[in-house]
Enzyme design. Structure first.
Site, PDB file in Angstrom:
ATOM      1  N   TYR A  84     -16.223   9.032  -0.851  1.00  0.00           N
ATOM      2  CA  TYR A  84     -15.125   8.875  -1.799  1.00  0.00           C
ATOM      3  C   TYR A  84     -15.335   9.682  -3.085  1.00  0.00           C
ATOM      4  O   TYR A  84     -14.390   9.821  -3.873  1.00  0.00           O
ATOM      5  CB  TYR A  84     -14.921   7.399  -2.148  1.00  0.00           C
ATOM      6  CG  TYR A  84     -14.165   6.643  -1.083  1.00  0.00           C
ATOM      7  CD1 TYR A  84     -12.791   6.459  -1.168  1.00  0.00           C
ATOM      8  CD2 TYR A  84     -14.828   6.118   0.029  1.00  0.00           C
ATOM      9  CE1 TYR A  84     -12.096   5.769  -0.185  1.00  0.00           C
ATOM     10  CE2 TYR A  84     -14.144   5.428   1.009  1.00  0.00           C
ATOM     11  CZ  TYR A  84     -12.777   5.265   0.905  1.00  0.00           C
ATOM     12  OH  TYR A  84     -12.090   4.580   1.886  1.00  0.00           O
ATOM     13  N   CYS A 124     -18.845  -3.176   2.430  1.00  0.00           N
ATOM     14  CA  CYS A 124     -18.168  -1.896   2.623  1.00  0.00           C
ATOM     15  C   CYS A 124     -18.749  -1.237   3.865  1.00  0.00           C
ATOM     16  O   CYS A 124     -19.942  -1.342   4.136  1.00  0.00           O
ATOM     17  CB  CYS A 124     -18.371  -0.997   1.400  1.00  0.00           C
ATOM     18  SG  CYS A 124     -17.485   0.568   1.508  1.00  0.00           S
ATOM     19  N   ARG A 173       0.826  -1.203   0.000  1.00  0.00           N
ATOM     20  CA  ARG A 173       0.000   0.000   0.000  1.00  0.00           C
ATOM     21  C   ARG A 173       0.865   1.259   0.000  1.00  0.00           C
ATOM     22  O   ARG A 173       0.517   2.262  -0.642  1.00  0.00           O
ATOM     23  CB  ARG A 173      -0.937  -0.005   1.213  1.00  0.00           C
ATOM     24  CG  ARG A 173      -1.845   1.212   1.254  1.00  0.00           C
ATOM     25  CD  ARG A 173      -2.875   1.118   2.361  1.00  0.00           C
ATOM     26  NE  ARG A 173      -3.680   2.332   2.430  1.00  0.00           N
ATOM     27  CZ  ARG A 173      -4.699   2.511   3.261  1.00  0.00           C
ATOM     28  NH1 ARG A 173      -5.042   1.544   4.106  1.00  0.00           N
ATOM     29  NH2 ARG A 173      -5.378   3.637   3.268  1.00  0.00           N
TER      30      ARG A 173
END
Length: 471
Positions: free
Chosen positions: A260, A173, A97
């Site tokens: 997002y 999610c 990441r």
């Protein structure tokens, strides 16, 4: 269900989120006749698995339960006769990441876990693994449910269903949970008195809200959340910057955005903030590594037998609890209302029938039944989500085939990556950086190593230093 109780297997069992998962099972002990929980990890995750596994055993014992908690590095054997399989793994661990974030940001473009170049490469590393897991499941537990909360959850879920053929897959999610909480707070009504309808794809959905009288409250919430008095604290997402949306744009949608969407609707401000973090050596991955280190120090305490509050500082809090609720709802046919990634089947008419979408619906014993959405009346929303879905489908194809042309195509289609030379440069650098976890691209990576010494040198130097930017 196994006659003598449920067997639940977690791939990525050494995750820092596992205590929340165990807590969720314990809270549902009356609903879930668990016999065995198996936590599975890889050799590189062995130490964390042993630490968090010991804590899981303490939690179960403290709850007075006789469940067996098994720790193993043998995935195939672990899957034997499983009733539910949950996935929460990270291919390449947090160091991957770091590369997903720092390499793009060094060129002045977004590096993020599920968006832009970083999200694409996380999919490249993850999709082949989920398909391998499914091949094992076909032999070892052909009737099991797969509950995925490995990111990028939408693409991983789509690959599992469409390419892996595992129809009994549900993707999760935690983002909708925060949006429900915000709406409830702003309207001063308990969430049980509100009806939510989400539609879109993972980390790219919108939602509408109604109250018990049947009145739609969406536009009112837009005013309350995104109007002149909007507050950064309404974000509820600890892992992304709380930049403020443009009120008039959200008004035009007549839908509430996903957190997002900031990366797309206010890209410049989000990018500027991410670049500043990069320059200071404070990308999200670097912060998470520090948070995880503190968590695992806590987990080592032989007296700790409950989930610590510090776990909520991780951006994915509530993922695990949602996974437990899905399992309980399938097991007991509860018809729990949730938001999940699932096969479209015509739920959103603007997207392909067989793709994965993230929508509201109910969880039943036979799976997820989505609420029909239809089309997006706002052409702006319709256009951008169709573009994003096209990008996702291209990413999945590239991940499975190791197709460099498709990978470059996905980079070019992604709204957060400039097309042309910069797209190819970043793609090549990230292929080299992640070569250990991208065997499907081995031929192209060898070509990069042999013929692009400047690419190799740049990446090697960048990952040695705290700052090396082209911005």
């Amino acid at each position: 269900m196994a006659k003598d109780g449920l067997k639940i297997v977690t791939i990525g069992g050494g995750s820092s989120y596992t205590p929340e998962l165990i807590e969720g099972y314990i809270l549902r002990k009356e609903e879930l006749p668990i016999k065995e929980i198996v936590l599975v990890d890889i050799e590189d995750g062995k130490e964390k698995l042993e630490i968090v596994g010991a804590m899981a055993k303490r939690m179960v014992e403290a709850a007075g339960l006789d469940w067996t908690v098994t720790l193993t590095l043998d995935r195939k054997t672990a899957l034997k006769d499983a009733d539910f399989v949950t996935t929460q793994f990270r291919v390449g661990l947090l160091n991957a990441r770091v590369k997903d974030e720092r390499i793009p940001l060094s060129h002045g473009i977004l590096g993020q876990e599920t968006n832009g170049a970083g999200g694409i490469f996380k999919a490249f590393r993850t999709i082949p693994v989920i398909l391998d897991i499914i091949e094992d499941m076909k032999v070892q537990c052909p009737d099991a449910w797969l509950v995925n909360f490995t990111n990028p959850a939408g693409m991983v879920t789509e690959a599992a269903i469409k390419q892996g053929g595992w129809e009994k897959t549900v993707g999760l999610c935690n983002v909708p949970i925060g949006h429900v909480k915000t709406a409830s707070e702003k309207l001063g009504l308990p969430k049980e008195d509100l009806f939510f309808k989400f539609a879109g794809i993972n980390h790219f959905h919108w939602h509408k809200v109604w109250d018990k009288s049947g009145k739609e409250r969406t536009d009112e919430l837009i005013d309350l959340i995104y109007g002149p008095n909007q507050n950064e604290d309404d974000n509820h997402l600890k892992n992304i910057h709380s930049a403020l949306f443009h009120y008039e744009q959200i008004q035009d949608l007549h839908m509430l955005p996903c957190g997002y969407h900031r990366y797309y609707y206010i890209e410049d401000e989000m990018l500027e903030h991410s670049i500043e973090e990069f320059k200071n050596g404070e990308t999200r991955a670097q912060v998470v590594k520090e948070t995880e280190a503190r968590l695992f120090e806590l987990y080592k305490d032989p007296k700790l037998d409950h989930k610590p509050e510090e776990l909520s500082q991780r951006g994915g809090t509530h993922y695990s609890d949602a996974a437990c609720e899905i399992i309980a709802s399938i097991q007991n046919d509860k018809h729990t209302e949730m938001v999940v990634s699932t096969k479209n089947n015509g739920t959103i008419t603007d997207l392909p029938y067989d793709c994965a979408v993230e929508v509201s619906g109910v969880v039943t014993a036979h799976g997820f039944e989505p609420y029909n959405w239809g089309e997006f009346p706002n052409a702006g929303a319709r256009g951008i989500i169709q573009n994003m879905k096209g990008m996702e489908e291209t990413v999945i194809r590239a991940a499975i085939e190791g197709n460099y042309g498709a990978a470059l195509q996905a980079f070019t289609v992604n709204p957060l990556i400039p097309g042309g030379t910069i797209a190819k440069t970043v793609l090549d650098e990230m292929l080299y950086a992640h070569k250990e976890y991208l065997p499907q691209f081995a031929e192209k990576i060898r070509d990069i190593e042999e013929n692009q010494p400047e690419t190799v040198q740049y990446v090697d130097e960048l990952m040695k230093t705290n700052v090396k930017e082209k911005v």
